[in-house]
Design a protein around this motif. Structure first.
Motif, PDB file in Angstrom:
ATOM      1  N   TRP A 105       8.271  -1.394  -4.779  1.00 47.34           N
ATOM      2  CA  TRP A 105       6.914  -1.463  -5.315  1.00 47.34           C
ATOM      3  C   TRP A 105       5.965  -2.102  -4.297  1.00 47.34           C
ATOM      4  CZ3 TRP A 105       5.960  -4.828 -10.311  1.00 47.34           C
ATOM      5  CH2 TRP A 105       4.688  -4.575 -10.833  1.00 47.34           C
ATOM      6  N   LEU A 106       6.395  -3.213  -3.716  1.00 52.32           N
ATOM      7  CA  LEU A 106       5.566  -3.889  -2.716  1.00 52.32           C
ATOM      8  C   LEU A 106       5.391  -3.034  -1.462  1.00 52.32           C
ATOM      9  CD1 LEU A 106       6.850  -7.562  -3.049  1.00 52.32           C
ATOM     10  CD2 LEU A 106       4.647  -6.644  -3.795  1.00 52.32           C
ATOM     11  N   MET A 107       6.393  -2.259  -1.113  1.00 57.81           N
ATOM     12  CA  MET A 107       6.259  -1.367   0.042  1.00 57.81           C
ATOM     13  C   MET A 107       5.225  -0.274  -0.242  1.00 57.81           C
ATOM     14  SD  MET A 107       7.922  -2.573   2.509  1.00 57.81           S
ATOM     15  CE  MET A 107       7.710  -1.196   3.635  1.00 57.81           C
ATOM     16  N   SER A 108       5.130   0.165  -1.489  1.00 58.23           N
ATOM     17  CA  SER A 108       4.099   1.134  -1.848  1.00 58.23           C
ATOM     18  C   SER A 108       2.711   0.515  -1.723  1.00 58.23           C
ATOM     19  CB  SER A 108       4.331   1.637  -3.278  1.00 58.23           C
ATOM     20  OG  SER A 108       5.491   2.437  -3.338  1.00 58.23           O
ATOM     21  N   ALA A 109       2.588  -0.741  -2.140  1.00 59.37           N
ATOM     22  CA  ALA A 109       1.313  -1.456  -1.957  1.00 59.37           C
ATOM     23  C   ALA A 109       0.999  -1.611  -0.474  1.00 59.37           C
ATOM     24  CB  ALA A 109       1.385  -2.817  -2.641  1.00 59.37           C
ATOM     25  N   GLU A 110       2.046  -1.809   0.322  1.00 56.86           N
ATOM     26  CA  GLU A 110       1.866  -1.941   1.778  1.00 56.86           C
ATOM     27  C   GLU A 110       1.289  -0.661   2.367  1.00 56.86           C
ATOM     28  OE1 GLU A 110       2.651  -4.394   5.371  1.00 56.86           O
ATOM     29  OE2 GLU A 110       2.631  -4.833   3.230  1.00 56.86           O
ATOM     30  N   TYR A 111       1.722   0.490   1.849  1.00 59.38           N
ATOM     31  CA  TYR A 111       1.172   1.772   2.305  1.00 59.38           C
ATOM     32  C   TYR A 111      -0.338   1.791   2.129  1.00 59.38           C
ATOM     33  CZ  TYR A 111       4.773   5.203   3.562  1.00 59.38           C
ATOM     34  OH  TYR A 111       5.715   5.937   4.227  1.00 59.38           O
ATOM     35  N   ILE A 112      -0.802   1.351   0.948  1.00 56.89           N
ATOM     36  CA  ILE A 112      -2.237   1.359   0.661  1.00 56.89           C
ATOM     37  C   ILE A 112      -2.968   0.388   1.585  1.00 56.89           C
ATOM     38  CG2 ILE A 112      -3.984   0.906  -1.109  1.00 56.89           C
ATOM     39  CD1 ILE A 112      -1.819   1.613  -3.197  1.00 56.89           C
ATOM     40  N   MET A 113      -2.442  -0.816   1.711  1.00 56.71           N
ATOM     41  CA  MET A 113      -3.113  -1.828   2.519  1.00 56.71           C
ATOM     42  C   MET A 113      -3.090  -1.494   4.000  1.00 56.71           C
ATOM     43  SD  MET A 113      -2.324  -5.485   0.683  1.00 56.71           S
ATOM     44  CE  MET A 113      -3.482  -6.296   1.794  1.00 56.71           C
ATOM     45  N   SER A 114      -2.049  -0.810   4.435  1.00 62.64           N
ATOM     46  CA  SER A 114      -1.976  -0.458   5.865  1.00 62.64           C
ATOM     47  C   SER A 114      -3.065   0.535   6.253  1.00 62.64           C
ATOM     48  CB  SER A 114      -0.597   0.128   6.203  1.00 62.64           C
ATOM     49  OG  SER A 114      -0.399   1.371   5.551  1.00 62.64           O
TER      50      SER A 114
END
Length: 335
Positions: free
Chosen positions: A215-224
């Motif tokens: 889940w946090l890696m998916s958020a990382e995609y957005i923030m990146s």
């Protein structure tokens, strides 16, 4: 890798970040009340911690082992506060998003918007594009539903939250205040990368059976992609138990607050699938430290075209809000 700087002038910090950027690293700057943190993104394995600590303005250096960097609390110690038209989420600001699972008519969404606002909600939720397990189920009014949602926004002043199911619909969401990425799209990485380019707040729901790290890696995609306005929503996960629609992972709320600076809200409606369980689950989420709630409300749940079993009447929602205010210490205030 994170570099904690001593109290120093902006010019010195800029020189240091410029040095790392010239070495090919991406940098993420977080200015707190006591210190400034520089996050280095890239292959830092060949960098000597001792050499960096020898720099005058550097207080300490820490390697980050987790695969997610930008969402990591180590990179950004202070809670992120997301401001949506003056309504804040996170960092001690509690938000409630309420409305029907599916927009069925202009009259339905407008009446629901007025009811949830009167009860204390500060966001209106409503589905125009609906992901349904069966292709024969009602799948929303689509573009017309969005028009009705925006009419309700205009009449009540409530910011609106609705789900994006396909990037081809993105242009229709220009006046939507928060774009929701549903559980089924949590790992739609092309979508996540694309919405990372926009600056609208994104509400990212946990996948049906995804780990917290995924889940946090998916958020990382957005923030990146440059979009730092991400809200995480725990909506229950699929387990072997069939007593409820999903299993509400209340432990995810404090776990996430320890791992990330992003706001965390809870959706007790989807977590349980049963209206009678919404109130106790909502209260448990507040007690666990959630930054907000997302609750389904319908004027007549028995006639709802989608998820009527988990929807509250406006009167039941008002009752939930009374208890939520008490838990938040806001008995006489609008959230």
């Amino acid at each position: 890798m994170i570099i904690v700087c001593k109290k120093s002038d902006d010019a010195s910090v800029e020189m240091l970040t410029g040095k790392f950027e010239s070495m090919g690293f991406r940098t993420h700057l977080s200015k707190g009340t006591e210190s400034t943190i520089i996050g280095l993104i890239g292959d830092t394995s060949k960098i000597s911690v001792e050499d960096i600590e020898a720099i005058d303005i550097v207080e300490k250096v820490q390697r980050v082992s987790e695969p997610y960097k930008l969402v990591n609390r180590k990179f950004h110690n202070d809670d992120t506060v997301i401001d949506v038209n003056g309504v804040k989420i996170g960092g001690g600001h509690f938000a409630v998003m309420a409305g029907p699972c599916s927009i069925e008519s202009e009259e339905q969404i407008v009446s629901c918007a007025k009811a949830v606002k009167a009860a204390g909600a500060n966001f209106l939720r409503g589905g125009a594009f609906k992901p349904r397990t069966s292709p024969y189920a009602f799948r929303g009014l689509k573009a017309q539903g969005l028009e009705f949602l925006l009419t309700a926004k205009k009449e009540t002043g409530l910011p609106v939250v609705t789900e994006l199911m396909s990037l081809e619909h993105l242009d229709l969401f220009n006046d939507v205040d928060i774009i929701q990425i549903g559980a089924r799209n949590m790992q739609n990485f092309e979508m996540l990368a694309e919405i990372g380019k926009c600056r609208k707040p994104i509400l990212l729901k946990r996948g049906l059976a995804n780990t917290i790290e995924e889940w946090l890696m998916s958020a990382e995609y957005i923030m990146s992609g440059g979009n730092e306005n991400v809200i995480l929503c725990e909506r229950g996960i699929r387990t072997f138990d069939t007593a409820t629609r999903n299993t509400f992972d209340v432990s995810a709320i404090p776990v996430l607050h320890n791992l990330t600076h992003l706001p965390v809200i809870a959706d007790p409606s989807h977590a349980s699938g049963k209206s009678a369980l919404v109130k106790p689950l909502a209260k448990s989420a507040v007690a666990a430290g959630a930054d907000g709630l997302m609750i389904e409300v319908h004027p007549e749940p028995s006639k709802a075209l989608c998820d009527g079993a988990q929807s509250l009447t406006p009167e039941a929602f008002e009752n939930v809000m009374t208890d939520v205010r008490k838990l938040c210490g806001l008995e006489n205030k609008i959230l």
